[in-house]
Design a protein around this motif. Structure first.
Motif, PDB file in Angstrom:
ATOM      1  N   GLY A  93      53.691 -15.463  12.645  1.00 60.52           N
ATOM      2  CA  GLY A  93      55.155 -15.317  12.054  1.00 60.52           C
ATOM      3  C   GLY A  93      55.809 -14.160  13.092  1.00 60.52           C
ATOM      4  O   GLY A  93      56.983 -13.907  12.543  1.00 60.52           O
ATOM      5  N   ALA A 170      53.441 -21.460   1.834  1.00 57.47           N
ATOM      6  CA  ALA A 170      54.752 -20.584   1.591  1.00 57.47           C
ATOM      7  C   ALA A 170      55.008 -19.597   2.953  1.00 57.47           C
ATOM      8  O   ALA A 170      56.054 -19.558   3.304  1.00 57.47           O
ATOM      9  N   ALA A 171      53.761 -19.055   3.535  1.00 56.50           N
ATOM     10  CA  ALA A 171      54.150 -18.325   4.681  1.00 56.50           C
ATOM     11  C   ALA A 171      54.884 -18.770   5.904  1.00 56.50           C
ATOM     12  O   ALA A 171      55.803 -18.506   6.496  1.00 56.50           O
ATOM     13  N   ASP A 172      54.296 -20.266   6.113  1.00 56.83           N
ATOM     14  CA  ASP A 172      54.744 -20.970   7.163  1.00 56.83           C
ATOM     15  C   ASP A 172      56.165 -21.121   7.171  1.00 56.83           C
ATOM     16  O   ASP A 172      57.105 -21.523   7.823  1.00 56.83           O
ATOM     17  N   ALA A 173      56.428 -21.611   5.618  1.00 55.10           N
ATOM     18  CA  ALA A 173      57.898 -22.143   5.447  1.00 55.10           C
ATOM     19  C   ALA A 173      58.955 -21.080   5.390  1.00 55.10           C
ATOM     20  O   ALA A 173      60.006 -21.054   5.617  1.00 55.10           O
ATOM     21  N   ALA A 174      58.530 -19.893   4.949  1.00 56.71           N
ATOM     22  CA  ALA A 174      59.463 -18.680   4.821  1.00 56.71           C
ATOM     23  C   ALA A 174      59.646 -17.777   6.322  1.00 56.71           C
ATOM     24  O   ALA A 174      60.574 -17.040   6.052  1.00 56.71           O
ATOM     25  N   ARG A 175      58.711 -17.941   7.076  1.00 59.03           N
ATOM     26  CA  ARG A 175      58.889 -17.151   8.408  1.00 59.03           C
ATOM     27  C   ARG A 175      60.020 -17.388   9.028  1.00 59.03           C
ATOM     28  O   ARG A 175      60.467 -18.336   9.002  1.00 59.03           O
ATOM     29  N   ALA A 176      60.749 -15.965   9.545  1.00 55.68           N
ATOM     30  CA  ALA A 176      61.908 -16.201  10.502  1.00 55.68           C
ATOM     31  C   ALA A 176      61.737 -16.823  11.707  1.00 55.68           C
ATOM     32  O   ALA A 176      62.591 -17.636  12.262  1.00 55.68           O
ATOM     33  N   PRO A 179      60.237 -21.473  11.340  1.00 54.51           N
ATOM     34  CA  PRO A 179      59.603 -21.944  10.307  1.00 54.51           C
ATOM     35  C   PRO A 179      59.097 -23.253  10.394  1.00 54.51           C
ATOM     36  O   PRO A 179      59.703 -24.356  10.708  1.00 54.51           O
ATOM     37  N   ARG A 181      59.120 -26.868   9.372  1.00 55.83           N
ATOM     38  CA  ARG A 181      60.134 -27.969   8.726  1.00 55.83           C
ATOM     39  C   ARG A 181      60.050 -29.103   9.917  1.00 55.83           C
ATOM     40  O   ARG A 181      59.690 -28.994  10.928  1.00 55.83           O
TER      41      ARG A 181
END
Length: 214
Positions: A93, A170-176, A179, A181
């Motif tokens: 991240g 959750a961490a992978d999708a939310a990191r700035a 992310p 996707r």
């Protein structure tokens, strides 16, 4: 954000969450197409391992560890433990870590083409990849796979693995920074009900459709 330089070699990006089957598919594609293969997740695991070995908090600045990472660290046998799973998500991240490892990945792919698996290959590392896949599977199926990979211990190990994967998702999708996707032009393959040979056969069919006819 840096953009990838134009490339003419065959680059195949395989992205998706943990335990969706990315590595199995990418290795199979690389073997079938005679291409080099890079598990980019090992780069982040190796950085995390170096941080842990040095007694550093993986959430602290790991850019220096990433820039000093020797290729030999990718061969370590202790990169796929639950502790490293958690730490790898934390170092991944960090924008500085991702920037430090980006050139390594691009040099690898540009040398003679490659199959690379990870979480941002089609969106960041090689946005102009020849073919992009995004593998998906249910959390329950992915947890079972990871649990079996780790030895299938008794007790609450399976439920713990499921919780750890959910936290990683959750961490992978939310990191700035980059992310998790799918790329807009990625081809999604749901691996819940397909075994590895069937996933490989479908991916090879798609790749060969995209290759210039000679």
């Amino acid at each position: 954000m840096q953009t990838a330089p134009a490339q003419s070699r065959l680059i195949i990006a395989v992205d998706g969450p943990a335990a969706a089957g990315k590595g199995t598919l990418a290795r199979g594609l690389a073997e079938a197409l005679d291409l080099p293969y890079l598990d980019t997740g090992l780069l982040y695991r190796a950085v995390a391992r170096r941080m842990l070995d040095a007694g550093h908090d993986p959430q602290s600045d790991a850019e220096a560890a990433a820039r000093a990472l020797p290729a030999s660290d990718l061969e370590r046998a202790d990169l796929r433990t639950p502790e490293v799973d958690r730490a790898a998500s934390q170092v991944a991240g960090q924008p500085g870590v991702r920037a430090a490892l980006l050139d390594f990945q691009r040099r690898f792919g540009h040398a003679r083409g490659a199959v690379l698996d990870g979480r941002d290959i089609g969106t960041v590392v090689f946005p102009d990849a020849t073919v992009k896949f995004f593998l998906t599977a249910s959390l329950a199926r992915r947890a079972e796979r990871r649990w079996l990979q780790q030895g299938g211990q008794a007790g609450d190990a399976l439920s713990r693995t499921r919780r750890e994967l959910a936290a990683r998702d959750a961490a992978d999708a939310a990191r700035a920074a980059a992310p998790l996707r799918p790329a807009a032009d990625a081809i999604a393959i749901d691996t819940d009900r397909l075994d590895a040979p069937a996933v490989l056969a479908e991916a090879l069919r798609i790749v060969r459709q995209r290759l210039p006819q000679t």
